[in-house]
Motif scaffolding. Sequence first.
Motif, PDB file in Angstrom:
ATOM      1  N   GLY A   3     -54.769  65.983   0.399  1.00 59.81           N
ATOM      2  CA  GLY A   3     -55.823  65.725   1.376  1.00 59.81           C
ATOM      3  C   GLY A   3     -55.388  65.720   2.829  1.00 59.81           C
ATOM      4  O   GLY A   3     -56.113  66.183   3.699  1.00 59.81           O
ATOM      5  N   PHE A   4     -54.212  65.174   3.101  1.00 61.58           N
ATOM      6  CA  PHE A   4     -53.701  65.042   4.461  1.00 61.58           C
ATOM      7  C   PHE A   4     -54.614  64.237   5.380  1.00 61.58           C
ATOM      8  O   PHE A   4     -54.684  64.491   6.581  1.00 61.58           O
ATOM      9  CB  PHE A   4     -53.420  66.430   5.072  1.00 61.58           C
ATOM     10  CG  PHE A   4     -51.946  66.671   5.230  1.00 61.58           C
ATOM     11  CD1 PHE A   4     -51.260  66.134   6.316  1.00 61.58           C
ATOM     12  CD2 PHE A   4     -51.244  67.396   4.286  1.00 61.58           C
ATOM     13  CE1 PHE A   4     -49.894  66.341   6.449  1.00 61.58           C
ATOM     14  CE2 PHE A   4     -49.875  67.600   4.416  1.00 61.58           C
ATOM     15  CZ  PHE A   4     -49.204  67.081   5.502  1.00 61.58           C
ATOM     16  N   HIS A   5     -55.334  63.257   4.817  1.00 60.44           N
ATOM     17  CA  HIS A   5     -56.228  62.418   5.639  1.00 60.44           C
ATOM     18  C   HIS A   5     -55.481  61.158   6.054  1.00 60.44           C
ATOM     19  O   HIS A   5     -55.744  60.072   5.523  1.00 60.44           O
ATOM     20  CB  HIS A   5     -57.484  62.056   4.861  1.00 60.44           C
ATOM     21  CG  HIS A   5     -58.276  63.235   4.388  1.00 60.44           C
ATOM     22  ND1 HIS A   5     -59.025  64.007   5.243  1.00 60.44           N
ATOM     23  CD2 HIS A   5     -58.433  63.765   3.149  1.00 60.44           C
ATOM     24  CE1 HIS A   5     -59.623  64.968   4.548  1.00 60.44           C
ATOM     25  NE2 HIS A   5     -59.278  64.846   3.272  1.00 60.44           N
ATOM     26  N   ILE A   6     -54.542  61.304   6.999  1.00 58.08           N
ATOM     27  CA  ILE A   6     -53.688  60.170   7.362  1.00 58.08           C
ATOM     28  C   ILE A   6     -54.492  59.055   8.040  1.00 58.08           C
ATOM     29  O   ILE A   6     -54.351  57.879   7.712  1.00 58.08           O
ATOM     30  CB  ILE A   6     -52.528  60.643   8.266  1.00 58.08           C
ATOM     31  CG1 ILE A   6     -51.612  61.554   7.436  1.00 58.08           C
ATOM     32  CG2 ILE A   6     -51.719  59.462   8.806  1.00 58.08           C
ATOM     33  CD1 ILE A   6     -50.688  62.413   8.238  1.00 58.08           C
ATOM     34  N   PHE A   7     -55.388  59.441   8.932  1.00 57.47           N
ATOM     35  CA  PHE A   7     -56.220  58.462   9.633  1.00 57.47           C
ATOM     36  C   PHE A   7     -57.121  57.719   8.635  1.00 57.47           C
ATOM     37  O   PHE A   7     -57.300  56.504   8.722  1.00 57.47           O
ATOM     38  CB  PHE A   7     -57.060  59.187  10.699  1.00 57.47           C
ATOM     39  CG  PHE A   7     -57.876  58.274  11.551  1.00 57.47           C
ATOM     40  CD1 PHE A   7     -57.271  57.313  12.354  1.00 57.47           C
ATOM     41  CD2 PHE A   7     -59.265  58.376  11.567  1.00 57.47           C
ATOM     42  CE1 PHE A   7     -58.031  56.467  13.144  1.00 57.47           C
ATOM     43  CE2 PHE A   7     -60.030  57.532  12.360  1.00 57.47           C
ATOM     44  CZ  PHE A   7     -59.414  56.580  13.142  1.00 57.47           C
ATOM     45  N   ALA A   8     -57.669  58.470   7.662  1.00 61.79           N
ATOM     46  CA  ALA A   8     -58.560  57.870   6.659  1.00 61.79           C
ATOM     47  C   ALA A   8     -57.832  56.825   5.820  1.00 61.79           C
ATOM     48  O   ALA A   8     -58.434  55.831   5.404  1.00 61.79           O
ATOM     49  CB  ALA A   8     -59.140  58.955   5.755  1.00 61.79           C
ATOM     50  N   ALA A   9     -56.542  57.054   5.580  1.00 66.86           N
ATOM     51  CA  ALA A   9     -55.769  56.089   4.787  1.00 66.86           C
ATOM     52  C   ALA A   9     -55.828  54.716   5.444  1.00 66.86           C
ATOM     53  O   ALA A   9     -56.025  53.688   4.777  1.00 66.86           O
ATOM     54  CB  ALA A   9     -54.322  56.556   4.657  1.00 66.86           C
ATOM     55  N   ILE A  10     -55.688  54.703   6.774  1.00 63.16           N
ATOM     56  CA  ILE A  10     -55.705  53.440   7.521  1.00 63.16           C
ATOM     57  C   ILE A  10     -57.105  52.827   7.487  1.00 63.16           C
ATOM     58  O   ILE A  10     -57.280  51.646   7.191  1.00 63.16           O
ATOM     59  CB  ILE A  10     -55.254  53.681   8.982  1.00 63.16           C
ATOM     60  CG1 ILE A  10     -53.834  54.267   8.985  1.00 63.16           C
ATOM     61  CG2 ILE A  10     -55.316  52.388   9.790  1.00 63.16           C
ATOM     62  CD1 ILE A  10     -53.432  54.907  10.297  1.00 63.16           C
ATOM     63  N   ILE A  11     -58.131  53.673   7.750  1.00 62.43           N
ATOM     64  CA  ILE A  11     -59.513  53.183   7.822  1.00 62.43           C
ATOM     65  C   ILE A  11     -59.961  52.588   6.486  1.00 62.43           C
ATOM     66  O   ILE A  11     -60.576  51.523   6.442  1.00 62.43           O
ATOM     67  CB  ILE A  11     -60.485  54.331   8.224  1.00 62.43           C
ATOM     68  CG1 ILE A  11     -60.133  54.860   9.616  1.00 62.43           C
ATOM     69  CG2 ILE A  11     -61.943  53.877   8.165  1.00 62.43           C
ATOM     70  CD1 ILE A  11     -60.417  53.895  10.744  1.00 62.43           C
ATOM     71  N   VAL A  12     -59.663  53.282   5.387  1.00 63.75           N
ATOM     72  CA  VAL A  12     -60.118  52.819   4.069  1.00 63.75           C
ATOM     73  C   VAL A  12     -59.404  51.524   3.680  1.00 63.75           C
ATOM     74  O   VAL A  12     -60.012  50.592   3.154  1.00 63.75           O
ATOM     75  CB  VAL A  12     -59.911  53.914   2.989  1.00 63.75           C
ATOM     76  CG1 VAL A  12     -60.194  53.360   1.591  1.00 63.75           C
ATOM     77  CG2 VAL A  12     -60.813  55.112   3.267  1.00 63.75           C
ATOM     78  N   ALA A  13     -58.114  51.445   3.979  1.00 66.06           N
ATOM     79  CA  ALA A  13     -57.337  50.278   3.524  1.00 66.06           C
ATOM     80  C   ALA A  13     -57.536  49.046   4.407  1.00 66.06           C
ATOM     81  O   ALA A  13     -57.380  47.918   3.940  1.00 66.06           O
ATOM     82  CB  ALA A  13     -55.861  50.634   3.454  1.00 66.06           C
TER      83      ALA A  13
END
Length: 245
Positions: free
Chosen positions: A138-148
Amino acid sequence: MHTLIIIFTGILGLIVGSFLNVVILRMNTGKGLGGRSMCLSCNKTLHWYELIPLFSFIIQKGKCTGCHSKISRQYPIVEFITGILFASIALNVSGTVHIILWLIIVSLGMVIAVYDVHHRMIPVKPLIALAVASLLVGFHIFAAIIVALPFLALWFISLGKWIGFGDVELMAIIGLALGISAGFSAVILGFWIACLVILPIVFYLKRKGRKHNPEIPFGPFLLFGMYLTGVWGINIVTMVSKMVH
Ligand SMILES: [Zn+2]
């Protein structure tokens, strides 16, 4: 032709599932992955025909041919589910690279989920490998932070009582693979399914007069949510926003 690929991937899943059983069993025990498989009760070395995924268990009626002790139902269950997961990926995911990455993701997810059920703990090495595969898919690095982040806050406020840190890490990984919208969908699905499964159990135990709540592993539900959104494309967030508009 496509049907054949799905069947072949399903059979591959049965074989991989049988290997995953060995990984789950030997992880953190100091034993390597090499060596012949043996009966855990009588140490009988197993023949090739006793190692056929799913079928050996059925033919032997779940018993060792040497000592007739019962073989854990975990073996055929993990093999069967891995087979289904693999076939469903061949059915739904497009692109060879993405298919392979998702096969790796569900395999690691299987190891983490079963280990979590047994030990109430998310194992570190498969989790790191899952993070790498999720990054690649996915390469959704920003999303990793937002979701967690919201769950990291819950973990922080409750000092780890409401949610385990391993679960927060899993949520970050889900965001990494799926992005913000699908990532939240996966986590929400995980919560809902967990409630559907857990509430009847808690209710049943209360009626039986048990005082202590059972400690429930949350990892498997999160991973199942990740699978439903990632592989089947079930996105609760977009479904709800379509209903609202
Ligand atoms: Zn035996």
